[in-house]
Scaffold this active site. Structure first.
Site, PDB file in Angstrom:
ATOM      1  N   ASP A 288       0.836  -1.202   0.000  1.00 21.03           N
ATOM      2  CA  ASP A 288       0.000   0.000   0.000  1.00 21.03           C
ATOM      3  C   ASP A 288       0.870   1.250   0.000  1.00 21.03           C
ATOM      4  O   ASP A 288       1.580   1.524   0.966  1.00 21.03           O
ATOM      5  CB  ASP A 288      -0.912   0.014   1.229  1.00 21.03           C
ATOM      6  CG  ASP A 288      -1.997  -1.037   1.137  1.00 21.03           C
ATOM      7  OD1 ASP A 288      -2.773  -0.987   0.169  1.00 21.03           O
ATOM      8  OD2 ASP A 288      -2.080  -1.900   2.031  1.00 21.03           O
TER       9      ASP A 288
ATOM     10  N   ASP B 285     -10.111  -5.700  -0.932  1.00 25.45           N
ATOM     11  CA  ASP B 285      -9.101  -5.182  -0.001  1.00 25.45           C
ATOM     12  C   ASP B 285      -9.770  -4.447   1.157  1.00 25.45           C
ATOM     13  O   ASP B 285     -10.407  -3.418   0.956  1.00 25.45           O
ATOM     14  CB  ASP B 285      -8.171  -4.226  -0.767  1.00 25.45           C
ATOM     15  CG  ASP B 285      -7.066  -3.651   0.101  1.00 25.45           C
ATOM     16  OD1 ASP B 285      -6.963  -4.025   1.284  1.00 25.45           O
ATOM     17  OD2 ASP B 285      -6.295  -2.827  -0.421  1.00 25.45           O
TER      18      ASP B 285
END
EC number: 5.1.3.1
Length: 233
Positions: free
Chosen positions: A43, A185
């Site tokens: 991320d 996610d």
């Protein structure tokens, strides 16, 4: 070689390195590989598109040196075009950009693929899912956020299940099964993973659940997320 892992039958598990012990990120990458997970989700946050700040190309390169797993960069950043080349050079195998982050997303997807890596588009929970249809023919993956992007430890948003079903049906109608995967996610644990699998998800990203210290080891968690209810031996 790494891309072959994306063609495996069944649901793929992508631990998010954001949930790891960042003081020893290389070791954590190796732990992920040894767990039997299929890829590592990285991320990248800029403090503007989302309020949090995380990693840059240098961290991606460090992870790349520590593992043979497929590396996926989830770019939660404005002006993603400017950073594509740096992440490709760092070792990213796929770069996912947010629909909400720029007006020229289709251009960016094309550029990512011209750089020799896979490309995907992510959609935040509040974004109308109908926008996804025009991206399915272009992308290797559609990522659906099942929490509001920015931080680990949030609860799974139940409406995500209907969004998965919509995308699954659109992929089938457009003849892109196996070519465009559905990734989910946020808030993924054993229970939400089951619901996502049943709705048609192909890849599950897990952070807090995967890395939290409890009685279930990483290998067992991978199997549980994949739907192997008896866990690992």
């Amino acid at each position: 070689m790494r891309e072959e892992a994306m063609k495996k039958q069944g649901v793929l598990v992508a631990p998010s390195i954001m949930g790891a012990d960042l003081a020893c990120i290389g070791r954590e990458a190796r732990n992920i590989e040894e767990s039997g997970a299929d890829l590592i989700h990285i991320d990248v946050m800029d403090g503007h598109f989302v309020p949090n700040i995380t990693f840059g190309p240098g961290v991606v390169a460090a992870i790349n040196r520590s593992t043979e797993l497929f590396l996926e960069v989830h770019a939660m950043i404005y002006t993603p075009f400017e950073f594509v080349e740096a992440f490709v050079k760092a070792g990213a195998d796929r770069i996912i950009v947010h629909f909400e982050a720029a007006e020229n997303i289709k251009e960016i997807i094309s550029y990512i693929q011209k750089c020799g890596v896979q490309a995907g588009v992510a959609f935040s929970p509040e974004t109308s899912i109908e926008f996804v249809t025009s991206f399915i023919p272009l992308c290797d993956v559609i990522l659906l956020m099942s929490v509001h992007p920015g931080f680990c430890g949030q609860k799974f948003i139940p409406d995500t299940i209907e969004r998965i079903q919509f995308v699954k049906q659109a992929i089938q109608v457009l003849g892109r099964e196996g070519s465009c995967l559905i990734e989910v996610d946020g808030g993924i644990d054993k229970e939400s993973a089951r619901a996502c699998r049943e709705a048609g998800a192909d890849i599950l990203v897990a952070a807090s659940y995967f890395f939290e210290k409890d009685s279930i080891n990483m290998k067992e968690k991978v199997l549980l997320l994949q739907g192997e209810e008896h866990g690992a031996k």
